[in-house]
Design a protein around this motif. Structure first.
Motif, PDB file in Angstrom:
ATOM      1  N   ILE A 156       0.903  -0.935  -0.189  1.00 12.28           N
ATOM      2  CA  ILE A 156      -0.177   0.121   0.023  1.00 12.28           C
ATOM      3  C   ILE A 156       0.799   1.388   0.121  1.00 12.28           C
ATOM      4  CG2 ILE A 156      -1.684   1.196   1.318  1.00 12.28           C
ATOM      5  CD1 ILE A 156      -2.763  -1.291  -0.012  1.00 12.28           C
ATOM      6  N   ASP A 157       2.049   1.156   0.727  1.00  9.69           N
ATOM      7  CA  ASP A 157       2.932   2.355   0.895  1.00  9.69           C
ATOM      8  C   ASP A 157       3.452   2.529  -0.825  1.00  9.69           C
ATOM      9  OD1 ASP A 157       2.551   2.637   3.405  1.00  9.69           O
ATOM     10  OD2 ASP A 157       4.383   1.791   4.123  1.00  9.69           O
ATOM     11  N   THR A 158       3.967   1.395  -1.182  1.00  6.94           N
ATOM     12  CA  THR A 158       4.395   1.436  -2.677  1.00  6.94           C
ATOM     13  C   THR A 158       3.355   2.169  -3.661  1.00  6.94           C
ATOM     14  OG1 THR A 158       5.773  -0.302  -2.181  1.00  6.94           O
ATOM     15  CG2 THR A 158       5.360   0.120  -4.554  1.00  6.94           C
ATOM     16  N   MET A 159       1.984   1.758  -3.580  1.00  4.44           N
ATOM     17  CA  MET A 159       1.017   2.119  -4.484  1.00  4.44           C
ATOM     18  C   MET A 159       0.934   3.817  -4.226  1.00  4.44           C
ATOM     19  SD  MET A 159      -1.608  -1.023  -3.881  1.00  4.44           S
ATOM     20  CE  MET A 159      -2.953  -0.278  -5.068  1.00  4.44           C
ATOM     21  N   PHE A 160       1.035   3.936  -2.982  1.00  3.26           N
ATOM     22  CA  PHE A 160       0.743   5.520  -2.845  1.00  3.26           C
ATOM     23  C   PHE A 160       2.029   6.508  -3.236  1.00  3.26           C
ATOM     24  CE2 PHE A 160       1.524   9.636  -0.130  1.00  3.26           C
ATOM     25  CZ  PHE A 160       0.003   9.881  -0.034  1.00  3.26           C
ATOM     26  N   SER A 161       3.218   5.685  -3.064  1.00  7.03           N
ATOM     27  CA  SER A 161       4.336   6.432  -3.679  1.00  7.03           C
ATOM     28  C   SER A 161       4.296   6.434  -5.331  1.00  7.03           C
ATOM     29  CB  SER A 161       5.606   5.516  -3.261  1.00  7.03           C
ATOM     30  OG  SER A 161       6.869   6.304  -3.705  1.00  7.03           O
ATOM     31  N   CYS A 162       3.634   5.467  -5.798  1.00  4.76           N
ATOM     32  CA  CYS A 162       3.552   5.349  -7.381  1.00  4.76           C
ATOM     33  C   CYS A 162       2.502   6.416  -7.519  1.00  4.76           C
ATOM     34  CB  CYS A 162       3.061   4.078  -7.879  1.00  4.76           C
ATOM     35  SG  CYS A 162       4.376   2.876  -7.867  1.00  4.76           S
ATOM     36  N   ALA A 163       1.508   6.713  -6.938  1.00  6.61           N
ATOM     37  CA  ALA A 163       0.335   7.791  -7.394  1.00  6.61           C
ATOM     38  C   ALA A 163       0.937   9.200  -7.189  1.00  6.61           C
ATOM     39  CB  ALA A 163      -0.784   7.450  -6.299  1.00  6.61           C
ATOM     40  N   LEU A 164       2.044   9.132  -6.281  1.00  2.00           N
ATOM     41  CA  LEU A 164       2.805  10.428  -5.809  1.00  2.00           C
ATOM     42  C   LEU A 164       3.459  10.987  -7.255  1.00  2.00           C
ATOM     43  CD1 LEU A 164       3.063  12.914  -4.150  1.00  2.00           C
ATOM     44  CD2 LEU A 164       4.545  11.481  -2.619  1.00  2.00           C
ATOM     45  N   ASP A 165       4.365   9.860  -7.426  1.00  2.00           N
ATOM     46  CA  ASP A 165       5.522  10.119  -8.524  1.00  2.00           C
ATOM     47  C   ASP A 165       4.441  10.427  -9.657  1.00  2.00           C
ATOM     48  OD1 ASP A 165       7.343   8.972  -6.966  1.00  2.00           O
ATOM     49  OD2 ASP A 165       7.428   6.971  -7.745  1.00  2.00           O
ATOM     50  N   ALA A 166       3.089   9.735 -10.067  1.00  2.76           N
ATOM     51  CA  ALA A 166       2.421  10.065 -11.310  1.00  2.76           C
ATOM     52  C   ALA A 166       1.868  11.701 -11.020  1.00  2.76           C
ATOM     53  CB  ALA A 166       1.275   9.249 -11.284  1.00  2.76           C
ATOM     54  N   ALA A 167       1.658  12.049 -10.074  1.00  2.76           N
ATOM     55  CA  ALA A 167       1.095  13.251  -9.501  1.00  2.76           C
ATOM     56  C   ALA A 167       2.275  14.274  -9.932  1.00  2.76           C
ATOM     57  CB  ALA A 167       0.778  13.681  -8.222  1.00  2.76           C
ATOM     58  N   ILE A 168       3.555  14.130  -9.492  1.00  3.70           N
ATOM     59  CA  ILE A 168       4.640  15.116  -9.669  1.00  3.70           C
ATOM     60  C   ILE A 168       4.862  15.048 -11.251  1.00  3.70           C
ATOM     61  CG2 ILE A 168       7.265  15.140  -9.406  1.00  3.70           C
ATOM     62  CD1 ILE A 168       6.696  14.009  -6.394  1.00  3.70           C
ATOM     63  N   ALA A 169       4.917  13.831 -11.914  1.00  3.94           N
ATOM     64  CA  ALA A 169       4.999  13.836 -13.338  1.00  3.94           C
ATOM     65  C   ALA A 169       4.190  14.852 -14.024  1.00  3.94           C
ATOM     66  CB  ALA A 169       5.126  12.549 -13.842  1.00  3.94           C
ATOM     67  N   GLY A 170       2.931  14.742 -13.452  1.00  6.54           N
ATOM     68  CA  GLY A 170       1.913  15.445 -14.250  1.00  6.54           C
ATOM     69  C   GLY A 170       2.247  16.845 -14.010  1.00  6.54           C
ATOM     70  N   VAL A 171       2.450  17.435 -12.942  1.00  5.90           N
ATOM     71  CA  VAL A 171       2.807  18.704 -12.697  1.00  5.90           C
ATOM     72  C   VAL A 171       4.348  19.016 -13.516  1.00  5.90           C
ATOM     73  CG1 VAL A 171       3.744  20.518 -10.971  1.00  5.90           C
ATOM     74  CG2 VAL A 171       1.972  18.914 -10.326  1.00  5.90           C
ATOM     75  N   GLU A 172       5.246  18.149 -13.693  1.00  8.26           N
ATOM     76  CA  GLU A 172       6.214  18.364 -14.420  1.00  8.26           C
ATOM     77  C   GLU A 172       6.088  18.710 -16.101  1.00  8.26           C
ATOM     78  OE1 GLU A 172       9.908  16.063 -11.987  1.00  8.26           O
ATOM     79  OE2 GLU A 172       8.670  14.986 -13.442  1.00  8.26           O
ATOM     80  N   SER A 173       5.033  17.987 -16.219  1.00 13.91           N
ATOM     81  CA  SER A 173       4.539  18.067 -17.829  1.00 13.91           C
ATOM     82  C   SER A 173       3.377  18.975 -18.005  1.00 13.91           C
ATOM     83  CB  SER A 173       4.017  16.489 -18.220  1.00 13.91           C
ATOM     84  OG  SER A 173       3.070  16.144 -17.633  1.00 13.91           O
ATOM     85  N   HIS A 174       3.323  19.608 -16.983  1.00 10.31           N
ATOM     86  CA  HIS A 174       1.959  20.700 -17.198  1.00 10.31           C
ATOM     87  C   HIS A 174       2.353  21.591 -18.570  1.00 10.31           C
ATOM     88  CE1 HIS A 174      -1.114  23.783 -16.667  1.00 10.31           C
ATOM     89  NE2 HIS A 174      -1.750  22.979 -15.696  1.00 10.31           N
ATOM     90  N   PRO A 175       1.478  21.900 -19.461  1.00  9.96           N
ATOM     91  CA  PRO A 175       1.813  22.928 -20.566  1.00  9.96           C
ATOM     92  C   PRO A 175       2.111  24.262 -20.107  1.00  9.96           C
ATOM     93  CG  PRO A 175      -0.477  21.951 -20.898  1.00  9.96           C
ATOM     94  CD  PRO A 175      -0.008  21.090 -19.481  1.00  9.96           C
ATOM     95  N   ALA A 176       1.285  24.817 -18.862  1.00 12.80           N
ATOM     96  CA  ALA A 176       1.509  26.059 -18.752  1.00 12.80           C
ATOM     97  C   ALA A 176       2.724  26.267 -17.744  1.00 12.80           C
ATOM     98  CB  ALA A 176       0.368  26.620 -18.014  1.00 12.80           C
ATOM     99  N   ARG A 177       3.479  25.407 -17.117  1.00 16.46           N
ATOM    100  CA  ARG A 177       4.614  25.384 -16.686  1.00 16.46           C
ATOM    101  C   ARG A 177       5.701  26.311 -17.135  1.00 16.46           C
ATOM    102  NH1 ARG A 177       8.659  21.643 -15.075  1.00 16.46           N
ATOM    103  NH2 ARG A 177       9.748  22.135 -13.394  1.00 16.46           N
ATOM    104  N   ALA A 178       6.086  27.173 -16.507  1.00 14.28           N
ATOM    105  CA  ALA A 178       7.357  27.903 -17.068  1.00 14.28           C
ATOM    106  C   ALA A 178       8.571  27.230 -17.048  1.00 14.28           C
ATOM    107  CB  ALA A 178       7.543  29.278 -15.867  1.00 14.28           C
TER     108      ALA A 178
END
Length: 189
Positions: free
Chosen positions: A167-189
């Protein structure tokens, strides 16, 4: 005292009468301090929310700060799971002055998101984190991990029991995906 009662028996079991008995007070005297149970619950949720501490900015990357915010938010949810399940179901459980929201929006600003995008991305991340936490706190996530990947064959399949580490690993994977989503946000400077 209300938090202890909630932690022990859940939000549904809390009544003004039970709270008064635990405080060795007359139930009617509570109404001089709070108008109803909902006000008690809001106060308890605010008090618990004020325990949240945002990570120091220092030399930590925005990704590291976002990770720490999510991990600390999860830890707080695990300290008071019954209250948090109740709170997560309310649209107003996060307020602009909450330390979590402030830390999250500051982290997203540090990630280079333009100001108009920050509330939308922050709201999305809150939905992801709280959805995952509700699933974890209710046991749904653990159950879902035991479901077979497809229809069960004629000989059946062994039930799989997920561990806390998984469950900890699953939470970490979801967090990695969230960070990747912010990193790839088109409006990010």
């Amino acid at each position: 005292m209300a938090l202890r009662l909630i932690d022990a028996d859940g939000v549904e079991a809390l009544t003004m009468r039970k709270l008064a008995a635990a405080l060795d007070a007359n139930p009617m005297s509570l109404y001089h301090h709070v108008p109803n149970k909902d006000a008690v619950l809001r106060g308890v949720a605010e008090r618990v929310g004020s325990q949240f501490r945002t990570p120091e900015q220092g030399d930590v990357s925005w990704q590291g700060r976002l990770r720490q915010l999510a991990v600390d938010f999860r830890a707080l949810a695990h300290r008071h799971p019954k209250l948090m399940q109740y709170s997560f179901a309310r649209a107003d459980y996060i307020q602009p002055e909450d330390p979590f929201w402030r830390g999250l929006t500051e982290t997203l600003a540090a990630a280079g998101l333009p100001a108009p995008e920050i509330p939308r991305v922050a709201a999305t991340l809150c939905a992801v984190f709280t959805g995952l936490l509700v699933s974890e706190l209710t046991g749904a996530l653990q159950r879902w991990t035991t479901l077979p990947p497809g229809p069960v064959g004629p000989d059946g399949e062994e039930a799989y029991d997920s561990s806390a580490d998984e469950i900890d690993t699953m939470f970490s994977c979801a967090l990695d995906a969230a960070i990747a989503g912010v990193e790839s946000h088109p409006a990010r400077a």
